[in-house]
Design a protein around this motif. Structure first.
Motif, PDB file in Angstrom:
ATOM      1  N   VAL A   1       0.896  -1.279   0.041  1.00  0.00           N
ATOM      2  CA  VAL A   1      -0.043   0.152  -0.119  1.00  0.00           C
ATOM      3  C   VAL A   1       0.869   1.233   0.033  1.00  0.00           C
ATOM      4  O   VAL A   1       1.892   1.263   0.938  1.00  0.00           O
ATOM      5  CB  VAL A   1      -0.911   0.049   1.282  1.00  0.00           C
TER       6      VAL A   1
ATOM      7  N   SER B   1       0.920   5.565  -0.414  1.00  0.00           N
ATOM      8  CA  SER B   1      -0.029   6.943  -0.230  1.00  0.00           C
ATOM      9  C   SER B   1       1.032   8.057  -0.236  1.00  0.00           C
ATOM     10  O   SER B   1       2.240   8.060  -0.010  1.00  0.00           O
ATOM     11  CB  SER B   1      -0.495   6.799   1.066  1.00  0.00           C
TER      12      SER B   1
ATOM     13  N   ARG C   1      -4.018   6.991  -2.629  1.00  0.00           N
ATOM     14  CA  ARG C   1      -3.690   5.721  -2.108  1.00  0.00           C
ATOM     15  C   ARG C   1      -3.996   4.566  -2.892  1.00  0.00           C
ATOM     16  O   ARG C   1      -5.038   4.345  -3.402  1.00  0.00           O
ATOM     17  CB  ARG C   1      -4.615   5.614  -0.684  1.00  0.00           C
TER      18      ARG C   1
ATOM     19  N   ASP D   1      -3.736   0.288  -3.368  1.00  0.00           N
ATOM     20  CA  ASP D   1      -3.499  -1.084  -3.020  1.00  0.00           C
ATOM     21  C   ASP D   1      -2.845  -2.076  -3.825  1.00  0.00           C
ATOM     22  O   ASP D   1      -2.937  -1.706  -4.969  1.00  0.00           O
ATOM     23  CB  ASP D   1      -4.739  -1.633  -2.166  1.00  0.00           C
TER      24      ASP D   1
ATOM     25  N   GLU E   1       3.264   2.445   3.138  1.00  0.00           N
ATOM     26  CA  GLU E   1       2.566   2.273   4.180  1.00  0.00           C
ATOM     27  C   GLU E   1       2.469   0.843   4.724  1.00  0.00           C
ATOM     28  O   GLU E   1       2.767   0.427   6.036  1.00  0.00           O
ATOM     29  CB  GLU E   1       0.849   2.677   4.259  1.00  0.00           C
TER      30      GLU E   1
END
Length: 300
Positions: free
Chosen positions: A67, A69, A74, A76, A139
């Protein structure tokens, strides 16, 4: 031998679990009195420890995703670039090490799961962020392999074991019950196993408990491999050159696998240096290193 024929039939069948076949192969290994085969079966059946040298067929190419951002956007399952990392560091992320037991791998393949995943520790994220653009940062990250890769690994193990048993049947004539094996037969079995399962340049761990562990590669007639091994364990270039000058012309006893007089004298001299601490290596480890390394060069 009946048990070999039965194992070959089982390995040729699609209806037999590899974990069950390996356990039955352990019976054969004890009949053959072959500790190398026994140790390999134990690792495959029980799984490998973190300190073990993992076979190549258990190191699978993985995809690193996660992930990312930038505070506004953001994404995935985003592929995380790895090429800016040093090779050794990169390999730790893009290679999945299957240290699991065979039964666990079989259960995974038969499950509904399609991916095997390993979470990457957040402390590494700053490495990934070095190549991020537009203010993006990682992240979360994970390494993944597909179920099909695990299945292929199991097939590879099955095929390697089958090759070994077929070669064993071709090379050695057994009576119905093995009471004992001569050293030459044991070596033949070792070489057949190493070549079938690991290939010509197999790595074997010598030493247990508190003794040093030394990697020995089988590479008949390749002095470069032996030289690299000796250098790795801090043996002087001068002594390595001395060995190179005598090793091919020393008339070793191939039948009984005994070194020639010049090599024996050289080995004794190196053992003295280890004993006097002028060669920084344990005495037991030095003996294993020199003996098994030179034997591997001779192809014994």
């Amino acid at each position: 031998m009946k048990i070999i024929d039965e194992l070959i039939d089982d390995l040729s069948s699609d209806n037999k679990e590899l974990s069950d076949i390996l356990i039955r192969t352990k019976v054969l290994a004890h009949k053959l009195k072959n500790q190398t085969l026994i140790a390999w079966i134990n690792k495959e059946v029980n799984g490998y420890n973190e300190s073990d040298s993992l076979p190549v067929y258990r190191k699978l190419s993985a995809v690193v995703t996660g992930v990312i951002s930038n505070g506004y956007q953001r994404f995935d399952n985003y592929p995380i670039p790895m090429m800016h990392l040093e090779k050794k560091t990169r390999e730790s992320f893009i290679k999945m090490h299957l240290d699991h037991s065979i039964a666990t791998l079989e259960d995974f393949v038969s499950s509904e799961n399609t991916q095997m995943m390993k979470h990457i520790d957040p402390s590494f994220y700053k490495l990934f962020n070095q190549n991020s653009g537009n203010g993006f940062f990682v992240e979360y990250a994970k390494s993944e392999i597909h179920k099909s890769q695990v299945h292929e690994s199991l097939i590879s193990i099955k095929s390697k074991l089958l090759d070994f048993l077929l070669d064993l049947n071709d090379e050695i004539i057994f009576e119905d019950d093995i009471q004992g094996s001569k050293e030459e037969i044991k070596k033949t079995i070792d070489n057949l196993f190493n070549n079938s399962v690991f290939g010509d340049n197999t790595t074997i761990i010598v030493g247990e408990g508190n003794s040093q562990k030394i990697n020995i590669k089988y590479s008949k007639g390749n002095f470069k491999v032996l030289e690299e091994l000796l250098k790795k364990h801090q043996l002087s270039e001068t002594y390595i050159r001395e060995l190179q000058e005598i090793i091919d012309d020393d008339n070793p006893d191939k039948t009984n696998m005994l070194f020639g007089e010049k090599v024996k004298t050289w080995v004794n001299s190196m053992m003295t240096k280890a004993m006097e601490n002028s060669w920084d290596i344990g005495l037991g480890a030095a003996g294993n290193l020199l003996s098994e390394g030179i034997k591997a060069y001779y192809g014994w």
